[in-house]
Design a protein around this motif. Sequence first.
Motif, PDB file in Angstrom:
ATOM      1  N   GLY A  25       0.808  -1.215   0.000  1.00 43.44           N
ATOM      2  CA  GLY A  25       0.000   0.000   0.000  1.00 43.44           C
ATOM      3  C   GLY A  25       0.842   1.267   0.000  1.00 43.44           C
ATOM      4  N   ASP A  26       1.994   1.209   0.655  1.00 43.12           N
ATOM      5  CA  ASP A  26       2.858   2.396   0.701  1.00 43.12           C
ATOM      6  C   ASP A  26       3.470   2.671  -0.671  1.00 43.12           C
ATOM      7  OD1 ASP A  26       4.206   4.576   1.852  1.00 43.12           O
ATOM      8  OD2 ASP A  26       5.934   3.341   2.416  1.00 43.12           O
ATOM      9  N   ALA A  27       3.932   1.623  -1.323  1.00 47.40           N
ATOM     10  CA  ALA A  27       4.518   1.785  -2.656  1.00 47.40           C
ATOM     11  C   ALA A  27       3.484   2.390  -3.609  1.00 47.40           C
ATOM     12  CB  ALA A  27       5.001   0.436  -3.185  1.00 47.40           C
ATOM     13  N   LEU A  82      10.494   5.033  -5.545  1.00 44.78           N
ATOM     14  CA  LEU A  82       9.850   5.243  -4.248  1.00 44.78           C
ATOM     15  C   LEU A  82       9.818   3.972  -3.395  1.00 44.78           C
ATOM     16  CD1 LEU A  82       6.735   7.360  -5.368  1.00 44.78           C
ATOM     17  CD2 LEU A  82       9.023   8.152  -4.740  1.00 44.78           C
ATOM     18  N   ASP A  83      10.034   4.143  -2.092  1.00 49.70           N
ATOM     19  CA  ASP A  83       9.861   3.057  -1.124  1.00 49.70           C
ATOM     20  C   ASP A  83      10.757   1.861  -1.434  1.00 49.70           C
ATOM     21  OD1 ASP A  83       8.377   2.229   1.236  1.00 49.70           O
ATOM     22  OD2 ASP A  83       7.371   0.753  -0.015  1.00 49.70           O
ATOM     23  N   CYS A  84      11.914   2.126  -2.001  1.00 52.14           N
ATOM     24  CA  CYS A  84      12.711   1.053  -2.594  1.00 52.14           C
ATOM     25  C   CYS A  84      14.182   1.320  -2.298  1.00 52.14           C
ATOM     26  CB  CYS A  84      12.449   1.080  -4.099  1.00 52.14           C
ATOM     27  SG  CYS A  84      13.044  -0.335  -4.976  1.00 52.14           S
ATOM     28  N   ASP A 107      12.653   7.244   0.311  1.00 50.13           N
ATOM     29  CA  ASP A 107      12.513   5.945   0.968  1.00 50.13           C
ATOM     30  C   ASP A 107      12.744   6.039   2.469  1.00 50.13           C
ATOM     31  OD1 ASP A 107      12.197   3.142   1.151  1.00 50.13           O
ATOM     32  OD2 ASP A 107      14.368   2.881   1.151  1.00 50.13           O
ATOM     33  N   HIS A 108      12.145   5.117   3.192  1.00 50.52           N
ATOM     34  CA  HIS A 108      12.281   5.089   4.649  1.00 50.52           C
ATOM     35  C   HIS A 108      12.844   3.761   5.155  1.00 50.52           C
ATOM     36  CE1 HIS A 108       8.467   2.732   5.607  1.00 50.52           C
ATOM     37  NE2 HIS A 108       8.528   2.783   4.294  1.00 50.52           N
ATOM     38  N   HIS A 109      13.302   2.905   4.240  1.00 51.41           N
ATOM     39  CA  HIS A 109      13.941   1.662   4.686  1.00 51.41           C
ATOM     40  C   HIS A 109      15.352   1.951   5.186  1.00 51.41           C
ATOM     41  CE1 HIS A 109      10.750   0.214   2.002  1.00 51.41           C
ATOM     42  NE2 HIS A 109      10.697  -0.802   2.845  1.00 51.41           N
ATOM     43  N   ILE A 110      15.932   0.997   5.873  1.00 54.20           N
ATOM     44  CA  ILE A 110      17.298   1.183   6.343  1.00 54.20           C
ATOM     45  C   ILE A 110      18.219   1.269   5.136  1.00 54.20           C
ATOM     46  CG2 ILE A 110      19.179  -0.014   7.550  1.00 54.20           C
ATOM     47  CD1 ILE A 110      16.855  -0.809   9.603  1.00 54.20           C
ATOM     48  N   SER A 127       6.564   5.912   6.724  1.00 52.39           N
ATOM     49  CA  SER A 127       6.235   5.407   5.394  1.00 52.39           C
ATOM     50  C   SER A 127       6.777   6.379   4.364  1.00 52.39           C
ATOM     51  CB  SER A 127       4.712   5.349   5.246  1.00 52.39           C
ATOM     52  OG  SER A 127       4.153   6.606   5.616  1.00 52.39           O
ATOM     53  N   THR A 128       6.851   5.913   3.122  1.00 55.44           N
ATOM     54  CA  THR A 128       7.212   6.823   2.042  1.00 55.44           C
ATOM     55  C   THR A 128       6.093   7.848   1.860  1.00 55.44           C
ATOM     56  OG1 THR A 128       8.543   5.096   1.037  1.00 55.44           O
ATOM     57  CG2 THR A 128       7.889   6.913  -0.395  1.00 55.44           C
ATOM     58  N   GLY A 129       4.855   7.416   2.118  1.00 53.94           N
ATOM     59  CA  GLY A 129       3.716   8.339   2.023  1.00 53.94           C
ATOM     60  C   GLY A 129       3.889   9.563   2.914  1.00 53.94           C
ATOM     61  N   THR A 157      -1.316   1.631   5.707  1.00 52.40           N
ATOM     62  CA  THR A 157      -0.864   0.250   5.518  1.00 52.40           C
ATOM     63  C   THR A 157       0.541   0.024   6.080  1.00 52.40           C
ATOM     64  OG1 THR A 157      -0.237   0.828   3.252  1.00 52.40           O
ATOM     65  CG2 THR A 157      -2.353  -0.247   3.554  1.00 52.40           C
ATOM     66  N   ASP A 158       1.438   1.009   5.950  1.00 51.47           N
ATOM     67  CA  ASP A 158       2.796   0.797   6.445  1.00 51.47           C
ATOM     68  C   ASP A 158       2.892   0.899   7.970  1.00 51.47           C
ATOM     69  OD1 ASP A 158       4.262   0.024   4.252  1.00 51.47           O
ATOM     70  OD2 ASP A 158       5.844   1.484   4.593  1.00 51.47           O
ATOM     71  N   THR A 159       1.867   1.450   8.616  1.00 52.48           N
ATOM     72  CA  THR A 159       1.869   1.497  10.080  1.00 52.48           C
ATOM     73  C   THR A 159       0.976   0.394  10.648  1.00 52.48           C
ATOM     74  OG1 THR A 159       0.020   3.073  10.069  1.00 52.48           O
ATOM     75  CG2 THR A 159       2.248   4.004  10.221  1.00 52.48           C
TER      76      THR A 159
END
Length: 317
Positions: A25-27, A82-84, A107-110, A127-129, A157-159
């Motif tokens: 959902g975030d992507a 995004l988100d990647c 992006d918000h991943h490590i 989230s990226t959102g 969705t990401d939370t």
Amino acid sequence: MLHKICDMINRHRTFLITSHVRLDGDALGSELALYHMLVAMQKEVAVYNEDKTPDRYRFLPGSSVIVHEFPEAATYDCVFVLDCSTLARIGSASARLASMKNIINIDHHIETGESYDINFHDAKASSTGEMLYRLSQSMGIALSQDMATNLYAAILTDTGGFCYGNTGKDTLFIAGCLVDKGADPQWISENVYENEPLAKIRLLAKTLETLSFDLDEKVASMVIYQQMLDSTGALAEHTEGFVDLPRSIRGVQISILYIELSENNFKLSLRSKAKVNVEKIARVFGGGGHPNAAAFRMEGSFDNIKQDVIKTIKAHI
Ligand SMILES: [Mn+2]
């Protein structure tokens, strides 16, 4: 960083937006929110994903514009990834994308150390959102209902429905602003969470039968074999969310879902409660993610893989 992205957008006309395989959902919400923002600024925009949009996200405004064939012939001034965290996660088009210019990562991943032309990265963002909301504010974009709906769905969705540890004051404040701009929390939640195909629930019933416990019942595991997908008619995308269920059991600290991708080839999704960090475990096996949600792949038989993973967890917690 935000002003660099604003500048990049202002100076260019054509944009490609993409995200990772195994869409979530975030992507999708992030891609489509950005799509609407750029279109509102009279830009030419294409959205490309290798994977098809899962049914549950088809309600997102604009989802029909997404293409799944890489637009080989077209040229773009800028590419939004995004988100990647790594280009490889885009799928088979990643090498082609790497050769394009002006790649902007949000992006918000490590962080993985992938080099992008512009890297807007915040591992503390839910989230990226949430990061795209910040971008919209610094661009001075008036959020439409379509933008707000997509951003709300991304954050929701990401939370995990505003339940995970990544849900901060800003997350809830932004969600409130999005509701003010026309996002409908009930309608969005019903579309995302209460619109399940029967085949998915049948697969869930079979999956729950595989539940097993290790390390004083602190670790709960479930496995899905291809044959279970075949016999229920469920699709791989229907397994989204299954891994959250064992974590809801009292005393369980880590929940693991093993999905057989092909013979002796498994994808593992891990979830943890509070301070237990599963990203560290995933990294041991070449994967990644967030402290409470991580994933990786392993080859071998289920029993051997599980033994390996439990041993590693034991050493870490
Ligand atoms: Mn995300």
